[in-house]
Design a protein around this motif. Structure first.
Motif, PDB file in Angstrom:
ATOM      1  N   LEU A  69       0.870  -1.175   0.000  1.00 45.82           N
ATOM      2  CA  LEU A  69       0.000   0.000   0.000  1.00 45.82           C
ATOM      3  C   LEU A  69       0.904   1.221   0.000  1.00 45.82           C
ATOM      4  N   PRO A  70       0.903   2.007  -1.074  1.00 45.27           N
ATOM      5  CA  PRO A  70       1.807   3.157  -1.171  1.00 45.27           C
ATOM      6  C   PRO A  70       1.456   4.230  -0.140  1.00 45.27           C
ATOM      7  N   PHE A  92       5.637   5.140   8.281  1.00 44.89           N
ATOM      8  CA  PHE A  92       5.090   6.495   8.166  1.00 44.89           C
ATOM      9  C   PHE A  92       6.067   7.358   7.392  1.00 44.89           C
ATOM     10  N   GLY A  93       5.542   8.201   6.502  1.00 47.00           N
ATOM     11  CA  GLY A  93       6.384   9.101   5.727  1.00 47.00           C
ATOM     12  C   GLY A  93       5.863   9.294   4.324  1.00 47.00           C
ATOM     13  N   ASP A  94       6.516  10.178   3.580  1.00 43.57           N
ATOM     14  CA  ASP A  94       6.084  10.546   2.226  1.00 43.57           C
ATOM     15  C   ASP A  94       6.503   9.537   1.166  1.00 43.57           C
ATOM     16  N   ALA A  99      13.113   0.174   4.903  1.00 43.46           N
ATOM     17  CA  ALA A  99      13.843   0.225   6.178  1.00 43.46           C
ATOM     18  C   ALA A  99      12.973   0.784   7.308  1.00 43.46           C
ATOM     19  N   ALA A 100      11.930   1.522   6.958  1.00 39.17           N
ATOM     20  CA  ALA A 100      11.066   2.124   7.967  1.00 39.17           C
ATOM     21  C   ALA A 100       9.878   1.234   8.338  1.00 39.17           C
ATOM     22  N   LYS A 117       0.788  10.805   6.474  1.00 37.81           N
ATOM     23  CA  LYS A 117       1.089   9.787   5.452  1.00 37.81           C
ATOM     24  C   LYS A 117       1.641   8.513   6.083  1.00 37.81           C
ATOM     25  N   HIS A 118       1.138   7.395   5.565  1.00 36.35           N
ATOM     26  CA  HIS A 118       1.587   6.084   6.024  1.00 36.35           C
ATOM     27  C   HIS A 118       1.547   5.119   4.847  1.00 36.35           C
ATOM     28  N   PHE A 119       2.262   4.012   4.988  1.00 34.72           N
ATOM     29  CA  PHE A 119       2.332   2.987   3.947  1.00 34.72           C
ATOM     30  C   PHE A 119       2.433   1.633   4.628  1.00 34.72           C
TER      31      PHE A 119
END
Length: 138
Positions: A69-70, A92-94, A99-100, A117-119
């Protein structure tokens, strides 16, 4: 038991007895076989319960194995998510950053505030989430 204690207990019992019918009217019960799953692009979902007066929706989401899920956001509301089964890899991030990704096994809980933002990624097994959204759209 003192007279004052008996009076307080009787008053409390009377008050609770008067509230019982209101509680019964608000009771919601659903078994898994009653769920009507709907397919989205990468997921299936079912609305478990909605309370428009309080702007609260609870739904279950099933994500297929091997799904990425982008990064995305939700424009409104605040979501609280519980992992029911499977292990979700969450970040979480753009940008999608492997690694996250953090493993979220069953029983894990996380929030998704509006605009944050999350993925995510699933591995070899499907993942089932239960999310409750407050103040968003159904």
């Amino acid at each position: 038991m003192s007279f004052g204690t008996r009076v307080r207990l009787c008053a409390a019992a009377t008050l609770l007895a008067g509230l019982a019918p209101a509680w019964a009217a608000d009771v919601f019960v659903q078994t898994p076989d009653q769920a009507a799953w709907q397919a989205d692009k990468k997921t299936q979902r079912v609305d478990v319960h909605a309370d428009a007066a309080h702007q609260v929706v609870t739904r279950r989401v099933r994500i297929a194995p091997g799904t990425d899920l982008p990064p995305h956001t939700h424009a409104q509301g605040y979501r609280l998510v519980t992992v029911i089964s499977g292990t979700l890899l969450l970040g979480f991030g753009d940008q999608f950053d492997e690694a996250a990704l953090r493993p979220m096994p069953p029983g894990s809980v996380f929030s998704e505030p509006a605009g944050h933002k999350h993925f995510a990624r699933t591995q070899q097994e499907p993942v089932v989430l239960q999310l409750t959204e407050v103040g968003g759209q159904k």
